[in-house]
Structures are given as C-alpha cells and as structure tokens.
Scaffold this active site. Sequence first.
Site, short mmCIF file in Angstrom:
data_model
loop_
_atom_site.label_atom_id
_atom_site.label_comp_id
_atom_site.label_asym_id
_atom_site.label_seq_id
_atom_site.Cartn_x
_atom_site.Cartn_y
_atom_site.Cartn_z
N GLY A 94 45.63 17.78 -43.83
CA GLY A 94 46.84 17.48 -44.59
C GLY A 94 47.80 16.59 -43.83
N CYS B 237 39.47 22.19 -40.04
CA CYS B 237 38.26 21.81 -40.77
C CYS B 237 37.30 21.03 -39.89
CB CYS B 237 38.63 21.00 -42.01
SG CYS B 237 37.19 20.48 -42.97
N CYS C 136 35.18 24.07 -41.32
CA CYS C 136 34.15 23.79 -42.31
C CYS C 136 33.11 22.78 -41.86
CB CYS C 136 34.79 23.35 -43.63
SG CYS C 136 36.18 22.23 -43.48
N LYS D 83 30.82 24.42 -39.06
CA LYS D 83 30.15 25.56 -39.72
C LYS D 83 29.06 25.06 -40.66
CE LYS D 83 32.10 27.11 -43.21
NZ LYS D 83 33.24 27.58 -44.04
N TYR E 71 34.68 34.93 -47.15
CA TYR E 71 33.69 33.86 -47.07
C TYR E 71 33.27 33.56 -45.64
CZ TYR E 71 37.36 30.49 -45.74
OH TYR E 71 38.36 29.82 -45.09
N GLU F 220 29.41 33.80 -44.49
CA GLU F 220 28.77 32.56 -44.04
C GLU F 220 28.14 32.74 -42.66
OE1 GLU F 220 31.42 29.29 -46.52
OE2 GLU F 220 32.07 29.93 -44.53
N ARG G 207 36.20 39.27 -52.30
CA ARG G 207 37.21 39.62 -53.30
C ARG G 207 37.78 38.35 -53.92
NH1 ARG G 207 39.39 44.44 -53.78
NH2 ARG G 207 38.69 45.01 -51.67
N HIS H 297 15.60 17.34 -66.51
CA HIS H 297 14.47 18.24 -66.26
C HIS H 297 13.43 17.57 -65.35
CE1 HIS H 297 11.63 21.46 -67.15
NE2 HIS H 297 10.70 20.53 -67.34
N GLU I 5 20.02 21.88 -64.87
CA GLU I 5 19.85 21.85 -66.31
C GLU I 5 20.16 23.20 -66.97
OE1 GLU I 5 15.83 21.50 -67.92
OE2 GLU I 5 15.03 22.02 -65.94
#
Length: 448
Positions: free
Chosen positions: A16, A43, A48, A51, A178, A182, A205, A437, A442
């Site tokens: 940010g 991050c 992230c 990770k 999470y 993870e 949650r 497909h 799909e």
Amino acid sequence: MSNFDFDLFVIGAGSGGVRASRVAASHGARVAVAEEHRVGGTCVIRGCVPKKLLVYGAHFAEDLKDARHFGWDVPDCKFDWDRLRDNVLAEVTRLEGLYGQTLDNHQVTLFKTRATIVGPQKVRLADGQEISAERILIATGGWPFVPEFPGSEHAITSNEVFHLDTLPKRVVIAGGGYIANEFAGIFNEFGSKVTIVNRGDTILRGYDEQIRDRLLQISMTKGIEFRFNAPFESIEKKEDGSLTVHLGNCDPIDADIVLVAAGRVPNTKGLGLEDVGLELDKEGAIKVGETNQSSVPSIYAVGDVTNRIQLTPVAIREGQAFADSVFGGKPTVVDYANVPSAVFSHPPIGAVGMTEAEARNKLGTVRVYTSDFRAMKNVLAGRNERALYKMIVNEATDQVVGLHMIGPDAPEILQAAAVAVKAGLTKADFDATVALHPSMAEELVLLK
C-alpha cells in the site's frame, strides 16, 4: 514553494505504501518513505510471495507420485529444504530490489530506518532527524499476534518460518485461519508430522461451511491432525531443543517447532499516534473514513493497519485511491463489496461474495447449486480427492451473490468468475455461457 520538507511522508514501504508513494509522485508530489525493515512489506518479504513459492514447492510431492500414472518413470526423490529456502529468499531479495527501483524511478526519497510521528505534520527518524510533511500516510501493515502464556517465547510466527535452518520432523501449528492451514499443507507435503491446534471448534471462520468442512476432511485424509477446543497452556523446552506443548482438554504434543498463526494485529505500537490525538479502535487499528483520512486531518492510513480487509490487493487499491484523491484531483473511493479471497491450502480455496449462511440471513430465500466431482487428473492418478464448487443465487433476482470453490487451481478459476459476481450477473448468464471442455472451470456454467 511549500514550507514543508515533503508534500507526503509515508511510513511503511509495503504494497500500500509503495503504491501510494509512486502514484503521488507521478502526480507531482514530493514524496518520502521510511521503512525500518525491508522494502516490499509483509507480502513480498515475509508473506504471500514466499509462502506461495513454498506452496509450489510442496505440490511437487504429489505431482511426482502422480506422474507415474501418466507414464513417467519417476524415481523416489529426496526433498532438499535448504535449497528451496535459499532459492525463495533469493527471489524475495530480487523483488525487494525491484520495489526499491520503482521508488527510485519515481524520485521518491527512501529512508531505510524507523519513523515515528511527533506532530500532525512532523515525523522523527531513528537518528533523531525531524522531517516535516504536509500530509502523512501510515502504511505499516499488520504483525503476527502471539498470545502470552508460559513458554510462548519458544514459538515462532510466519515471520520466521521462511528462515528455518532445518526442516522440522514434527510441527504444531496454533490457529485455524488461512495461515495455519496453508503452512499445515506445506509442511505435510514436505514430510513433517503436522498437528493443528485450535482453541475453537472451527477452521477458516468466515468461509462457507461446506468448503471448510471439505478442506478439513481432505487434510485429515492427507495425515494432518487436528485438536479442537484445545487452548495453549504452556510450551516446555527440553534439553535436546525439542518442545512439548501442553494444552487444555487434550494430551501434550511433542514438536520440533511450534508455529503460532493466531491472526494478525495492526502494527501501530510505538508510532506516537496517541501523542497526536489520532483515534484507534480497541484492536489498535487506525480509524479512517472512506477517504482514508484519520481523526487528524493531515494524517491518513491504508492497508492492514486500518484492519478493514487484510489483503494485499486491497491495500494497493487503498494506496492508489488515496494518491489519486489527494494529489491527482481524481476523488476515488474503494468498493469493498465482493472482494475475492483465496486460501493456498492443499487443495486451495477460492471465494467471492456471500456464503450460504450470510445470504440466507440477508436475503431470505436463496438457491444453492453445487458440483462435487473428481478432477480428471485425480481420476487417472488414482486419487479420491474431490473438488467442490458452490454457487449462491438470490431467489428474487437470479443474481449470483456468492461463489465458493475448493479444488485444484480454484483461485486461478475464481479470479475470472469474481468479475461476473462483481458485475451482478445472473445464473441465467452463467447458463448461457458455452462450457470450455474439458476443464474444471466448466463446472461453473453447468451447475444444475
């Protein structure tokens, strides 16, 4: 000429802060940034990005086994933690350099030191230097929360997990969110014995109940153990360096590392915010309005430090909106509706919009469509692991108000589908789309 040293001083060079800095500079503002750790923030440096690279590395454990069913003569392979760790850290360093280069290319002054606020328009660097700025932006992110209990100093957090000297044979992970799930998947694929310990009775949650129940089922099948309603009482360190975790309501667990993943809190301590009258909430987050302005008119905040939605892309949007609004003459407000999210577990989860429970509470009558299937790759590989796709539809309008998925590549598929949910498309719009497909995606246009 301004009477201030800078038009904007940003504290924190994460996602940010960097976005706000470079955009404000592109609008002609004189910008400075202070970062006490490494440019890139959570991050890029300890979140992230590294990770996700570990997640990729962990996937090879199953991919190498599955390859034999596809005709490849793959010998038994040995995993080298040191090599993966060092390669990941090298990539983090490369990305840190790119972030620094971005700031430099936009003529943003970077102070690689801690900064605190000593006035509505003044900051102090760690060396005592004081700098004035017409506006201050706080983008210091979040920090792992570690509850206090006897022996808690022996635990590590997600900040340290990327630097482990050796791969632990036994891992206890505290938490059910999470981050916990993870890293449980990562270490389990690397061959560690993993136990998730949760003081409550629910994982993930906030995610749809069916999806999180499916992850729990698959995780247990893969060998991950769970202890619910088991609060930490203490961690005992033995002479050989191993640990014993003492829990309420269940037997002690021996471990080589204990990873606390009990959530993250706004990183506001020691910034001097109270001294300038800046208002915080009960969790220490900076209270801001829709323009990211705090209770002190010259001070703004974006990202996890505001504790709105703790996601990197949200922080980036907020930084962009702040810079465009304040320095670009383009008033912008971030729309927080239908923000997609992912859990890079094994298998991963993708979600956008309301869960079934949320939709029923808010809308009353809804229609729910599900597809419960084995991916083609899993069928040929002899894996019984099943994917689950779930669509929530407003009965009154036919509008798709939620999509929830668990299965291979679910986040990659969900990103495009999130556009449809954000646009307010209907179930009929999905039905009218020709299927691609054969693909897992799909299933989203074949739900009956």
